[in-house]
Design a protein around this motif. Structure first.
Motif, short mmCIF file in Angstrom:
data_model
loop_
_atom_site.label_atom_id
_atom_site.label_comp_id
_atom_site.label_asym_id
_atom_site.label_seq_id
_atom_site.Cartn_x
_atom_site.Cartn_y
_atom_site.Cartn_z
N GLY A 80 0.81 -1.21 0.00
CA GLY A 80 0.00 0.00 0.00
C GLY A 80 0.84 1.26 0.00
N VAL A 81 0.17 2.36 -0.24
CA VAL A 81 0.80 3.67 -0.24
C VAL A 81 0.55 4.31 1.11
N VAL A 82 1.59 4.87 1.70
CA VAL A 82 1.48 5.51 3.02
C VAL A 82 1.07 6.97 2.83
N ALA A 83 0.13 7.40 3.65
CA ALA A 83 -0.34 8.78 3.61
C ALA A 83 -0.71 9.22 5.02
N GLY A 84 -0.71 10.50 5.23
CA GLY A 84 -1.19 11.06 6.48
C GLY A 84 -2.68 11.33 6.36
N ALA A 85 -3.44 10.95 7.37
CA ALA A 85 -4.89 11.13 7.32
C ALA A 85 -5.33 12.02 8.47
N LEU A 86 -6.23 12.92 8.16
CA LEU A 86 -6.82 13.79 9.16
C LEU A 86 -8.04 13.11 9.76
N VAL A 87 -8.12 13.09 11.09
CA VAL A 87 -9.26 12.50 11.78
C VAL A 87 -10.34 13.57 11.90
N LYS A 88 -11.56 13.21 11.46
CA LYS A 88 -12.66 14.18 11.50
C LYS A 88 -13.87 13.55 12.19
N ARG A 89 -14.62 14.38 12.86
CA ARG A 89 -15.87 13.95 13.48
C ARG A 89 -16.89 13.74 12.36
N PRO A 90 -17.68 12.66 12.43
CA PRO A 90 -18.70 12.44 11.39
C PRO A 90 -19.71 13.58 11.38
N PRO A 91 -20.23 13.94 10.21
CA PRO A 91 -21.21 15.02 10.15
C PRO A 91 -22.49 14.63 10.91
N GLY A 92 -23.03 15.57 11.62
CA GLY A 92 -24.26 15.31 12.37
C GLY A 92 -24.03 14.58 13.68
N ASP A 93 -22.77 14.40 14.10
CA ASP A 93 -22.49 13.71 15.36
C ASP A 93 -22.65 14.70 16.51
N ALA A 94 -23.72 14.58 17.23
CA ALA A 94 -23.98 15.46 18.36
C ALA A 94 -24.01 14.66 19.66
N SER A 95 -23.23 13.58 19.70
CA SER A 95 -23.25 12.71 20.86
C SER A 95 -22.61 13.36 22.08
N GLY A 96 -21.74 14.34 21.85
CA GLY A 96 -21.08 14.99 22.96
C GLY A 96 -19.90 14.20 23.50
#
Length: 140
Positions: free
Chosen positions: A39-55
């Motif tokens: 595989g190809v190595v890449a840096g990934a940004l962690v994002k909160r899923p849209p509409g996630d209001a779980s707190g």
């Protein structure tokens, strides 16, 4: 119905389930190794899923956003969950390896969860051994 037949049916069921579980574990390990190796190595940004209001401080399965070699931006659900010990917080960056042929196939570095795959193999092997023991009982 004769007792030997019932035992043989249970042995067959244990054998099929054991073979399936072991196969799932083996294929999972193979896929992890293949993506890590080729595989190809890449840096990934962690994002909160849209509409996630779980707190929650971190969502159970956040999104990972990364750019492929051909400059496509991919946004996928993380293949591993965020845990208390190793959280994936919004805005963090993690290393991933992705399959260039299918960039949705991703392995997050140092979070591969190979223990789960080995667990499937162990449980499957135990069920196969139980199948053989039950068949030995049914034959005798």
């Amino acid at each position: 119905m004769e007792a030997g037949v019932v035992v043989a049916v249970f042995a067959g069921l244990a054998g099929v389930c054991g073979a399936f579980a072991a196969l799932v574990g083996i294929l999972g390990l193979r896929e992890i190794r293949r993506v890590r190796r080729f595989g190809v190595v890449a840096g990934a940004l962690v994002k909160r899923p849209p509409g996630d209001a779980s707190g929650e401080p971190w969502p159970p399965r956040p999104l990972l956003q990364f750019a492929t070699e051909d400059d496509r931006v991919m946004e996928i659900v993380s293949p591993v969950p965020s845990t208390r010990r190793r959280p994936l917080r919004d805005g963090d960056t993690v290393l991933v390896s992705y399959d260039p042929a299918d960039p949705r196939t991703v392995v997050v570095h140092r979070r591969e969860r190979v223990g789960l795959e080995y667990g499937f193999i162990v449980v499957g092997s135990a069920l196969l051994l139980a199948c053989l023991a039950l068949l030995a009982v049914a034959i005798s």
